[in-house]
Motif scaffolding. Structure first.
Motif, PDB file in Angstrom:
ATOM      1  N   PRO A  10       0.790  -1.317  -0.143  1.00 17.35           N
ATOM      2  CA  PRO A  10       0.002  -0.045   0.074  1.00 17.35           C
ATOM      3  C   PRO A  10       0.813   1.317  -0.107  1.00 17.35           C
ATOM      4  O   PRO A  10       1.956   1.036   0.424  1.00 17.35           O
ATOM      5  N   ALA A  11       0.376   2.439  -0.498  1.00 12.21           N
ATOM      6  CA  ALA A  11       0.721   3.504  -0.181  1.00 12.21           C
ATOM      7  C   ALA A  11       0.789   3.952   1.421  1.00 12.21           C
ATOM      8  O   ALA A  11       0.086   3.439   2.203  1.00 12.21           O
ATOM      9  N   PRO A  12       1.973   4.552   1.762  1.00  9.74           N
ATOM     10  CA  PRO A  12       2.156   4.778   3.239  1.00  9.74           C
ATOM     11  C   PRO A  12       0.878   5.312   3.977  1.00  9.74           C
ATOM     12  O   PRO A  12       0.206   6.406   3.516  1.00  9.74           O
ATOM     13  N   PRO A  15      -4.929   1.776   3.572  1.00  5.12           N
ATOM     14  CA  PRO A  15      -5.172   0.336   2.975  1.00  5.12           C
ATOM     15  C   PRO A  15      -4.983   0.547   1.636  1.00  5.12           C
ATOM     16  O   PRO A  15      -5.486   1.882   0.906  1.00  5.12           O
ATOM     17  N   THR A  16      -4.462  -0.671   1.005  1.00  4.97           N
ATOM     18  CA  THR A  16      -4.222  -0.487  -0.393  1.00  4.97           C
ATOM     19  C   THR A  16      -5.556  -0.544  -1.158  1.00  4.97           C
ATOM     20  O   THR A  16      -6.609  -1.002  -0.529  1.00  4.97           O
ATOM     21  N   GLU A  17      -5.834   0.191  -2.312  1.00  4.03           N
ATOM     22  CA  GLU A  17      -6.967  -0.128  -3.305  1.00  4.03           C
ATOM     23  C   GLU A  17      -6.772  -1.011  -4.298  1.00  4.03           C
ATOM     24  O   GLU A  17      -7.286  -1.255  -5.139  1.00  4.03           O
ATOM     25  N   GLY A  32      -8.454   0.197  -7.766  1.00  6.82           N
ATOM     26  CA  GLY A  32      -9.594   0.968  -7.467  1.00  6.82           C
ATOM     27  C   GLY A  32      -9.310   2.362  -7.314  1.00  6.82           C
ATOM     28  O   GLY A  32      -8.340   2.876  -6.821  1.00  6.82           O
ATOM     29  N   VAL A  33     -10.525   3.206  -7.583  1.00  2.00           N
ATOM     30  CA  VAL A  33     -10.349   4.781  -7.489  1.00  2.00           C
ATOM     31  C   VAL A  33     -11.563   5.055  -6.731  1.00  2.00           C
ATOM     32  O   VAL A  33     -12.783   4.678  -7.252  1.00  2.00           O
ATOM     33  N   THR A  34     -11.470   5.909  -5.964  1.00  2.00           N
ATOM     34  CA  THR A  34     -12.825   6.312  -5.014  1.00  2.00           C
ATOM     35  C   THR A  34     -13.298   7.509  -5.812  1.00  2.00           C
ATOM     36  O   THR A  34     -12.562   8.305  -6.363  1.00  2.00           O
ATOM     37  N   SER A  35     -14.623   7.376  -5.687  1.00  2.00           N
ATOM     38  CA  SER A  35     -15.462   8.237  -6.556  1.00  2.00           C
ATOM     39  C   SER A  35     -15.242   9.925  -5.890  1.00  2.00           C
ATOM     40  O   SER A  35     -14.610  10.296  -4.874  1.00  2.00           O
ATOM     41  N   GLY A  44     -11.137   0.651  -3.165  1.00  2.00           N
ATOM     42  CA  GLY A  44     -10.887  -0.552  -2.642  1.00  2.00           C
ATOM     43  C   GLY A  44     -11.968  -1.567  -2.620  1.00  2.00           C
ATOM     44  O   GLY A  44     -11.854  -2.707  -2.893  1.00  2.00           O
ATOM     45  N   TRP A  45     -13.001  -1.147  -1.931  1.00  2.00           N
ATOM     46  CA  TRP A  45     -14.345  -1.915  -1.998  1.00  2.00           C
ATOM     47  C   TRP A  45     -14.686  -2.161  -3.279  1.00  2.00           C
ATOM     48  O   TRP A  45     -15.058  -3.278  -3.581  1.00  2.00           O
ATOM     49  N   TYR A  46     -14.677  -1.244  -4.142  1.00  2.00           N
ATOM     50  CA  TYR A  46     -15.345  -1.661  -5.715  1.00  2.00           C
ATOM     51  C   TYR A  46     -14.210  -2.568  -6.518  1.00  2.00           C
ATOM     52  O   TYR A  46     -14.958  -3.547  -6.902  1.00  2.00           O
ATOM     53  N   ALA A  47     -12.920  -2.402  -6.248  1.00  2.00           N
ATOM     54  CA  ALA A  47     -12.052  -3.399  -6.800  1.00  2.00           C
ATOM     55  C   ALA A  47     -12.250  -4.744  -6.183  1.00  2.00           C
ATOM     56  O   ALA A  47     -12.190  -5.967  -6.806  1.00  2.00           O
ATOM     57  N   GLN A  48     -12.643  -4.906  -4.919  1.00  2.00           N
ATOM     58  CA  GLN A  48     -12.713  -6.086  -4.376  1.00  2.00           C
ATOM     59  C   GLN A  48     -14.095  -7.037  -4.731  1.00  2.00           C
ATOM     60  O   GLN A  48     -14.051  -8.104  -5.193  1.00  2.00           O
TER      61      GLN A  48
END
Length: 242
Positions: A10-12, A15-17, A32-35, A44-48
Motif C-alpha cells: 500500500p501507499a504509506p 489501506p491499499t486499493e 480501485g479509484v474512490t469517487s 478498494g471496496w469496488y475493486a474487491q
C-alpha cells in the motif's frame, strides 16, 4: 501448470486499493479509484467486489469483455451504483489455455508478455489526456476520453484486448500504475526486460523497492510531477510452462 508470484504494497498511511485475484488459468489485477463524492464504498471496496464477481465468471470460457460487462452490471445493480458518481477501477485480465493467452486491459494497468519478442498490452488513453484535458474526470467513460470499470458496462467493450499464441511465451507481467510508473514515467527501468531481469535476480519485491526509492528521492514531486508521492503497488508474474 503455471507458477504465479505476486507482490503488493500500500501507499504509506492507508489501506491499499489494489487487488490481485489468482485462478488456476487466469489472473486479474485491479486498481480501485474512490469517487469524487466518496461514500463508505471506496475504490478498494469496488475493486474487491468487482474482482470477486469477475473471478466467478472466469471459470467459463466466454469472451473477456462480455464477462467483464456482466460483472460490472451485476455489481452496479446489486449496490445501486450511479454512473459518473461511483467508485471505479482499472482492470487487467490474463487468461490462458494450452494454445492461447487472452488479455484485456482497461485503463492504466498494463500486461507485458515475454517471448521471442516483448509484447506490451496497454491502454494509454488516460495518459494521453493528462496535461491536455482538465478536469480529467469529465472525460471518464465517454467518447474521445478514457474508459474505466465503473457503473457503465459499456466500458468493458472499450478495453484493449489481445489474443497471443502461448507457444514461446515464458512469462507474463501484470502491474498497476504504482509499479508501471517505473517504466512509463520515472524511467528508472529503461524497459520491461529490465523489470523481468530484476524479478529474476532479486525478486518481485525489489521492483517495488526501486520505485519507492525513486519516489523518496523526489518528495516535492518536481522531477516527476504526480498527484501523490506514493501510489499503491501491485505486481503479478505468471511463469508459463511451454
Amino acid at each position: 501448470m503455471a507458477k504465479i508470484e505476486t507482490a503488493e504494497r500500500p501507499a504509506p498511511g492507508r489501506p491499499t486499493e489494489d487487488r490481485v485475484f489468482v485462478l488456476p488459468n487466469a489472473v486479474v489485477v485491479l486498481d480501485g479509484v474512490t469517487s469524487r463524492r466518496p461514500p463508505d464504498r471506496n475504490g478498494g471496496w469496488y475493486a474487491q467486489v468487482l474482482g470477486t464477481e469477475l473471478t466467478g465468471l472466469l471459470t467459463s470460457d466466454g469472451d473477456l469483455a462480455d464477462l467483464l460487462a456482466t460483472a460490472i452490471t451485476r455489481v452496479t445493480t446489486r449496490y445501486d451504483l450511479v454512473p459518473g458518481d461511483a467508485p471505479s477501477s482499472t482492470i487487467a485480465i490474463a487468461r490462458w489455455t494450452d494454445e492461447e493467452i487472452d488479455t484485456l486491459v482497461l485503463a492504466d494497468s498494463p500486461i507485458v508478455a515475454f517471448g521471442p519478442t516483448t509484447t506490451v498490452i496497454a491502454d494509454t488513453r488516460l495518459a494521453e489526456l493528462r496535461g491536455v484535458a482538465s478536469p480529467i474526470t469529465d472525460w471518464k467513460n465517454r467518447e474521445g476520453g478514457y474508459w474505466v470499470a465503473e457503473a457503465d458496462p459499456e466500458a468493458a467493450h472499450r478495453a484493449v484486448r489481445t489474443t497471443l499464441p502461448r507457444a514461446g511465451i515464458g512469462t507474463v507481467i501484470m502491474a498497476t500504475d504504482g509499479v508501471s510508473c517505473g517504466v512509463d514515467d520515472y524511467r528508472i527501468f529503461p524497459d520491461w526486460e529490465t523489470v523481468l531481469e530484476i524479478i529474476t535476480t532479486r525478486g518481485p519485491e525489489a521492483v517495488l523497492d526501486d520505485v519507492r526509492t525513486a519516489e523518496l528521492s523526489d518528495p516535492e514531486r518536481t522531477r516527476w510531477p504526480r498527484y501523490k508521492t506514493h501510489d499503491d503497488q501491485a505486481l503479478a508474474i505468471i511463469h508459463l510452462d511451454n
